[in-house]
Design an enzyme around this catalytic site. Structure first.
Site, PDB file in Angstrom:
ATOM      1  CE  LYS A 140       0.634   1.952   3.337  1.00  0.00           C
ATOM      2  NZ  LYS A 140       1.904   2.524   3.937  1.00  0.00           N
ATOM      3  CE1 TYR A 224      -1.759   0.095   7.760  1.00  0.00           C
ATOM      4  CE2 TYR A 224      -0.584   2.077   7.127  1.00  0.00           C
ATOM      5  CZ  TYR A 224      -0.633   0.704   7.253  1.00  0.00           C
ATOM      6  OH  TYR A 224       0.438  -0.059   6.867  1.00  0.00           O
TER       7      TYR A 224
END
Ligand code: NAD
Length: 376
Positions: A140, A224
């Site tokens: 990510k 996140y």
């Protein structure tokens, strides 16, 4: 601290919270469902980029995998290939420089490639890996734009190979339980989510060079908060609004943003208030329903997730037994099992694309100082 049973949260305190005794075990059953069935053959991974995350967090965790093994390394630094090649018993023929990357095509031991490079290189190496006939696990953020994410998905589809994004929290038991509790209405229907992620960024690294990172805290750590808001609701936001706060005289923030506060509105009426920061320390989220809240603080570290639940006026910690596999081994095994069984990863390329669509809307909202409606 009480007995181990109490520590594990199976005791009366949990009953007072109205938690069915089977709930934790269901979370673990769900873990089994995403699958670690021992296979005849372990899937061989090549790791691309031997930096901090690859060498300190990922590579040591192959030891805990059932379906995955480390077979090849790709790095621009011969000394690292030598050091880690010896440490992990990687054949000299399976150690590649970036110039030699496309030769992985000719190595049948490599089934999958794990891209652990700076963000702006994710798309190029994922696409080249797919073109070399390999499955891809990419860190990510998936890439630095929606267009890059779409090109990666197209390349893996064309090659008939899997594409998975390194959203490790989806393989972590507390986060899995939080999803189950939040979506199951354990503290009543969710009304609000708060999610905060940040750390003070150190100078002198690619993360604060936009050409390599694609953006600042939002790309790296704020993702996140965003991803949690999406996985805790199971919904896609319909409206995004964001405010950026960056001290441009700070040499760390010449090309990337520091803090972004953003609000996501979901179709069910749930709102998520989120923070992304490169100058303050946060790691947590809270799901607030009509009867109480589920708090995870910290929520997404490498170890040490802590959950507290308040329901109908009673507050208690929720402690789970250690999982058979940690989140790192869990994600490596998951892609391996998807390859072996022909199934789709729970965090396929589309999941990274969905985050990137929202990140682009967050940046646009902050720049244009207006709400952005998400069109489908
Ligand atoms: P890092 O700087 O420690 O490692 C990056 C590696 O890429 C280095 O070995 C570097 O030599 C190599 N590299 C190759 N080409 C490069 C170039 N042109 N410029 C700079 N470096 C180059 O970074 P990291 O912390 O390991 O992060 C790598 C990726 O992993 C990032 O995408 C990051 O977002 C991701 N990450 C994910 C997690 C997680 O918890 N999922 C944690 C840390 C990092």
């Amino acid at each position: 601290m009480g007995s181990r049973r109490e520590v594990l949260g199976i005791g009366a305190g949990m009953a007072a919270l109205g938690l069915a005794p089977g709930l934790a075990s269901r979370a673990f059953a769900a873990d089994r469902k995403i699958g670690y069935a021992p296979a005849d053959r372990k899937i061989g991974y090549a790791i691309v980029g031997l930096g901090y995350y690859a060498t300190r967090q990922i590579m040591p965790n192959f030891a805990g995998c059932e379906n995955a093994r480390l077979v090849a390394l790709v790095s621009g630094t011969p000394a690292k290939l030598e050091q880690y090649g010896s440490e992990y018993g990687i054949l000299p023929s399976h150690r590649y420089s970036y110039d030699q990357f496309d030769r992985i095509r000719d190595n049948p031991d490599i089934d999958a490639v794990y891209i652990v490079l700076p963000n702006s290189l994710h798309a190029e190496y994922s696409i080249r890996a797919a073109q070399a006939g390999k499955h891809v696990l990419c860190e990510k953020p998936m890439a630095t734009s929606v267009a890059e994410c779409q090109a990666m998905i197209a390349a893996s589809r064309k090659a008939g190979k899997k594409l998975m994004i390194g959203y490790r929290s989806r393989f972590e038991p507390y986060n899995r339980l939080a999803i189950e509790l939040a979506r199951g209405g354990h503290v009543g229907p969710t009304r609000l989510i708060t999610a905060e992620h940040g750390f003070p960024i150190q100078p002198g690294q690619w993360r604060i060079d936009k050409a390599l990172s694609g953006g600042g805290s939002m790309m790296d750590i704020g993702i996140y908060s965003l991803n949690a808001a999406r996985y805790l609701t199971g919904e896609e936001p319909v409206e995004v609004s964001a405010v950026e706060s960056t001290d441009r005289s700070d040499p760390r923030f010449r090309t990337v943003e520091d803090r972004i506060s953003f609000v996501l509105r979901f179709p069910s009426g749930i709102e998520a208030n989120c923070i992304s920061s490169y100058s303050s320390a946060h790691n947590g989220y809270r799901v607030i329903g009509t009867q109480g809240w589920i708090a995870m603080e910290p929520a997404t570290p490498y170890v040490g997730q802590t959950m507290t639940i308040r329901k109908d006026g009673v507050t208690a910690p929720r402690t789970l037994p250690p999982p058979a596999r940690n989140q790192f081994a869990g994600q490596l095994d998951h892609l391996a099992e998807c390859i072996l069984k022909g199934t789709t990863p729970i965090v396929a390329g589309e999941e990274g694309l969905a985050d990137m669509r929202v990140i682009e809307a967050i940046y646009r909202s902050a720049a244009e100082r207006r709400h952005i409606e998400m069109t489908t």
